[in-house]
Write an enzyme that holds these catalytic residues in place. Structure first.
Site, PDB file in Angstrom:
ATOM      1  N   ASP A   1      -9.255  -6.642   2.321  1.00  0.00           N
ATOM      2  CA  ASP A   1      -8.008  -7.057   1.950  1.00  0.00           C
ATOM      3  C   ASP A   1      -7.632  -8.391   2.221  1.00  0.00           C
ATOM      4  OD1 ASP A   1      -7.195  -4.647   0.970  1.00  0.00           O
ATOM      5  OD2 ASP A   1      -6.392  -3.999   2.616  1.00  0.00           O
TER       6      ASP A   1
ATOM      7  N   ASP B   1       1.098  -1.155  -0.035  1.00  0.00           N
ATOM      8  CA  ASP B   1      -0.036   0.092  -0.103  1.00  0.00           C
ATOM      9  C   ASP B   1       0.767   1.374  -0.155  1.00  0.00           C
ATOM     10  OD1 ASP B   1      -2.150  -1.553   0.350  1.00  0.00           O
ATOM     11  OD2 ASP B   1      -2.131  -1.161   2.611  1.00  0.00           O
TER      12      ASP B   1
ATOM     13  N   GLU C   1      31.200 -40.353   9.617  1.00  0.00           N
ATOM     14  CA  GLU C   1      30.830 -41.618  10.360  1.00  0.00           C
ATOM     15  C   GLU C   1      30.656 -42.715   9.660  1.00  0.00           C
ATOM     16  OE1 GLU C   1      27.762 -40.443  13.261  1.00  0.00           O
ATOM     17  OE2 GLU C   1      29.142 -38.641  13.888  1.00  0.00           O
TER      18      GLU C   1
ATOM     19  N   ASP D   1      -4.601  -3.649   4.855  1.00  0.00           N
ATOM     20  CA  ASP D   1      -5.172  -3.316   6.111  1.00  0.00           C
ATOM     21  C   ASP D   1      -6.659  -3.470   6.257  1.00  0.00           C
ATOM     22  OD1 ASP D   1      -5.830  -1.133   4.517  1.00  0.00           O
ATOM     23  OD2 ASP D   1      -4.371   0.171   5.542  1.00  0.00           O
TER      24      ASP D   1
END
Ligand code: ATP
Length: 879
Positions: free
Chosen positions: A600, A324, A665, A596
């Protein structure tokens, strides 16, 4: 309880509520009796059950069984030491898991939502948890209803109740009592239920039920979905499973080869199982959770609150940040740069230009003493008429022309309407985006005039609001929006200025050099948007500005063909944001999107990382988001991306480290018989290496600082394997190198007939892991440049691990337990020198890779900084 059937007085009586809201002390007492207003979480795991989980691992159980059997038939010391190591390992695993759980709990607590209540005659913001029956809750568009409410008053209040009723169309609410039989939940229009979302309007409601007593509380148990793993965690779990099968197969082969060579079956069994325990990276999932949750805590300190752990690991893959404008790129500190009234027939009755009266009346600002609380655009307008003395006392005007109806602002209509009592009739005032107001004006020359003036002001980066009005004699009860907002007369315009945030140009430049494209999506005028975007370096010559209208005209494929070139979208509605995210995602972009408002929420959910605003964002957007910006600032997103990249790098690093150890190992034990050497290590040695080298240094790696090039390299492809980019090959060849050095040491020591050859082998393998961890602290940089001691936690861990290894070699008690013998100083130094070779080999690998890169990629990344360094437009603050 049928709360919807009672009238308001009965409800007040039942809840013992007062008209002015509860007294604070009363609310506290009620909280004690009613309990916190939350849906009870699923039961927490106790510390003991986490510990037992560690021992429940299948291979660990087999190891315990084998150790006990071998103790019964043979060497007790071995059994005791193996069991001790298993318990220590479980303890370490427990600590890691416990910390991971605690970190997650702390994170969950951080996002605690709040709501507005009316207490002791005034509004107050309190945590939703503290709401009690009898409280009066204030509802506004974008709120999530905090408790079950009987509505006291409503203004075009609509609520989305899908969570409760499954109905996906918002319901219009009213405060009127209902009569008749039982109404189903969806029909109880005078109730608002916990967890539902206010999509429009305002209202007040009296709390009748909280926590588990609410309607949603009744079905909460059904809603508690199991916590989902992040993609990385689940990939790691699947990988762990596959790896276990592979390691077990190797151990079976090892066991059979041992038997064929005539080794004692029980010794071989123990060795094979110990190798399996050591080589299966059971600590990895917990380590990843810790790294992610610690990362999330760090992000929160940097003002980015993570709601979904996935966001931490995927931040580094973001290729587009759609943001925004107002408040995120700009400061959301509006000031009126100028107001231009036009004369109207009502000016005389109003006693001032009608524009000024409209600025004083058409808003939802609250007056708290001299302070104005509300939407910054509106507070700026009110402050202007108040401070300029243009309209005398705003409060007096509001009393003289009281408001009787309001159609609140929403980002889709882009206008707001209020109706006031005026001169025996009614005055309708409309303010909003110039185009939206213009299309509601009576036909005439005003429209072109307005468009031209607006374009001029917008090109200077100003936000322009147009004002219009009409009078009506009678206000019908059911007056529609269309009736009120048509055939208007023009009253004038106000131009506002909202300065860019300080440091925003730098953040935009950082974004671009990190291969991320920032995109502005705004409801504002295209020229205003373009002016600001150009100023902060977001819009370059090749970048396009597109309006919501143009976007509407494009088909899906048409839009997809150009979506990657668009830098600014103006006059878009929130619903179009979803289209933008989807188009970018179809082009394989990884999108972060801010938002916000209530509308949205779908695009926040759809975005790969949905980002809500902590200060101005609605509850609904916060619920939908993956991350919340506590300071609403775009720069915080860029910082979070940087942090996300660092966290992921470190996860890659400790996976690389642990897997290389394990591979070494396996190579050592597997290759020894093939080379005709005796078993190089005992089970306790393997278990010891697994205990001291796996967990601790791995954890310390997650404290590693960011690489120098962290924000100049392109984003990591989303979903990329942890073994990509040479990690897999590294694990194999460095593991093989360590094994070769270990077996070489064994061969030489045996040739020299040294009785303590096994201690030498054990020490070389152990120490070479430590050398390796030092080297992989950076993927690119040589450690002498990065600094040997620049990660104090790792230095400390390595020093501790080294001392423990010395203790096992030199302490007489440990010698008996671990079947070791003290080394001479020369031997110890030789071990250290051999163990340092993998360190140098990895440094050499970096050098070779850097050379290859410089031959292959002569083009430097786009490092063009933002087009300007100072953040101030040259606009006078007031005309
Ligand atoms: P962004 O989407 O970047 O936050 P924005 O704040 O301009 O930008 P909206 O809030 O959707 O986006 O506003 C869109 C337009 O509506 C604004 O450009 C303005 O013209 C108008 N507008 C904004 N606030 C109000 C209001 N309170 N009353 C009437 N009109 C408004």
């Amino acid at each position: 309880m049928n709360w919807h059937l009672f009238n308001l007085d009965e409800i007040r009586e039942l809840t013992k509520a007062s008209r002015d809201g509860l007294r604070v002390a009363d609310a506290k007492a009620r909280l004690l009796t009613a309990g916190p207003n939350e849906l009870t979480q699923k039961e927490k795991k106790s510390a003991l059950s986490i510990f037992i989980d560690q021992l429940r691992d299948f291979m660990t159980l087999v190891l315990i069984a084998a150790a006990i059997i071998s103790g019964i038939v043979g060497d007790r010391t071995d059994t005791i030491i193996i069991l001790a190591i298993v318990v220590l390992n479980a303890l370490l695993g427990f600590l890691q898991q416990f910390r991971a759980e605690k970190a997650m709990e702390a994170l969950n607590r951080m996002g605690d939502p709040t709501c507005s209540v009316w207490r002791e005659g005034g509004p107050e913001t309190i945590p939703v948890r503290a709401v009690v029956p009898g409280d009066i809750v204030l509802l506004d568009a974008g709120n999530v209803v905090p408790a079950d409410l009987r509505l006291l008053e409503t203004q075009t209040l609509t609520v989305m109740e899908a969570a409760l009723t499954g109905e996906s169309v918002p319901v219009q609410k009213s405060a009127q009592a209902l009569s008749g039989d039982m109404h189903s939940l969806g029909d109880r229009l005078n109730m608002a239920y916990k967890g539902t979302q206010v999509t429009n309007g305002r209202g007040r409601g009296l709390v009748v039920a909280t926590g588990m007593n609410t309607e949603i509380g009744q079905i909460a148990r059904l809603l508690q979905a199991p916590e989902s793993e992040t993609p990385l965690q689940s990939r790691m779990r699947d990988f762990g499973k596959n790896l276990s099968v592979f390691v077990l197969a190797i151990c079976v082969v090892l066991f059979i080869v041992g038997l064929l060579r005539g080794e004692a079956p029980l010794t071989m069994l123990l060795l094979a199982i110990s190798l399996a325990v050591a080589a299966i990276p059971e600590a990895l999932p917990a380590l990843i959770t810790i790294a992610l949750s610690r990362g999330a805590a760090q992000l929160a300190r940097g003002k980015a609150l993570v709601r979904k752990l996935t966001a931490v690991e995927t931040l580094g893959s973001v290729t587009y940040i759609c943001t925004d404008k107002t408040g995120t790129l700009t400061q959301n500190k509006m000031t009126v740069a100028g107001a231009e009234p036009v004369p109207t027939p009502l000016d005389e009755e109003a006693g001032m230009p009608l524009l000024h009266l409209a600025m004083a009346l058409n808003h939802s600002v609250q007056f708290q003493g001299t302070e104005l609380v509300g939407d910054p655009t509106e507070t700026a307008l009110v402050r202007y008429v108040r401070e300029e003395g243009a309209a005398g006392s705003v409060e007096l005007l509001m009393e003289r022309f009281p408001i009787v109806r309001e159609l609140p602002f929403d980002s889709d209509r882009k206008i707001m309407t209020t109706v006031h009592r005026f001169d025996g009739g009614h005055l309708v005032l409309v303010k909003g985006a110039a185009e939206s107001v213009s299309e509601r004006l009576l036909p005439g020359p005003r429209r072109e005039e307005l468009a031209a003036r607006v374009a001029g002001l917008a090109a200077e980066g100003k936000r322009v609001l147009a004002f219009a009005f009409k009078t009506i004699a009678q206000l019908p009860e059911e007056a529609s929006g269309h009736m009120l907002e048509s055939e208007l007369a023009f009253a004038g315009i106000a131009a506002l200025y909202d300065p860019p945030r300080p440091g925003i140009a730098k953040a935009i430049a950082a974004c671009k050099s990190a291969g991320i494209r920032p995109v502005m999506i705004t409801g504002d005028h295209p020229q205003t948007a373009a002016a600001i975007a150009r100023h902060i370096g977001l819009l370059e010559d090749e970048g396009r500005v597109v309006t919501g209208k143009e976007l509407e005209g494009w088909s899906g494929p048409e839009f997809e063909a150009v979506v990657e070139q668009i830098a600014v979208y103006a006059r878009v509605s929130p619903s179009q944001k979803l289209r933008i995210v989807e188009a970018l995602q179809r082009r394989k972009q990884y999108v972060a999107m801010t938002g916000d408002g209530v509308n949205d929420a779908p695009s926040l959910r759809k975005a790969n990382i949905g980002i809500a605003m902590g200060i101005t964002g609605t509850d609904v957007s916060k619920e939908a988001a993956h991350m919340i910006l506590l300071d609403d600032n775009f720069s915080t997103i860029v910082k979070a991306v940087r942090e996300g990249r660092r966290i992921y790098d470190n996860i890659r690093r400790f996976v690389k480290y642990i897997m290389t150890c394990n591979t070494a190992e396996i190579w050592t034990i597997f290759l020894a018989p093939l080379l005709g050497l005796p078993m190089p290590l005992l089970p306790v040695h393997l278990l010891w290496i697994n205990l001291v080298t796996d967990g601790l240094p791995g954890l310390a790696l997650s404290a590693e600082k960011a690489e120098r090039n962290i924000m100049t390299r392109p984003p990591r492809p989303a979903g990329e394997s942890l073994f990509a980019q040479g990690n897999g090959a590294h694990i194999l060849w460095v593991g093989l190198l360590m094994a070769a050095l270990t077996l070489g040491t064994q061969a030489v020591a045996l040739q020299k007939a040294l009785p303590h050859w096994q201690t030498l082998v054990f020490t070389v393998l152990s120490l070479s892991q430590l050398g390796h961890v030092w080297a992989i602290r950076s993927d690119e940089e040589f450690i002498y440049r990065k600094g040997f001691f620049s990660n104090p936690l790792l230095t400390l861990t390595l020093a501790g691990t080294f001392l423990l290894q010395l203790a096992v070699v030199y302490l007489p008690a440990a010698n008996a337990l671990f079947h070791t013998q003290p080394l001479t100083l020369r031997e110890l130094l030789s071990c250290i020198a051999i163990a340092a070779l993998p360190f140098h080999a990895v440094e050499l690998e970096k050098w070779i890779r850097a050379r290859r890169r410089s031959h292959a990629a002569p083009v430097a990344p786009d490092r063009r900084p933002g087009s300007c360094d100072n953040d101030h437009l040259s606009i006078q603050s007031r005309s």
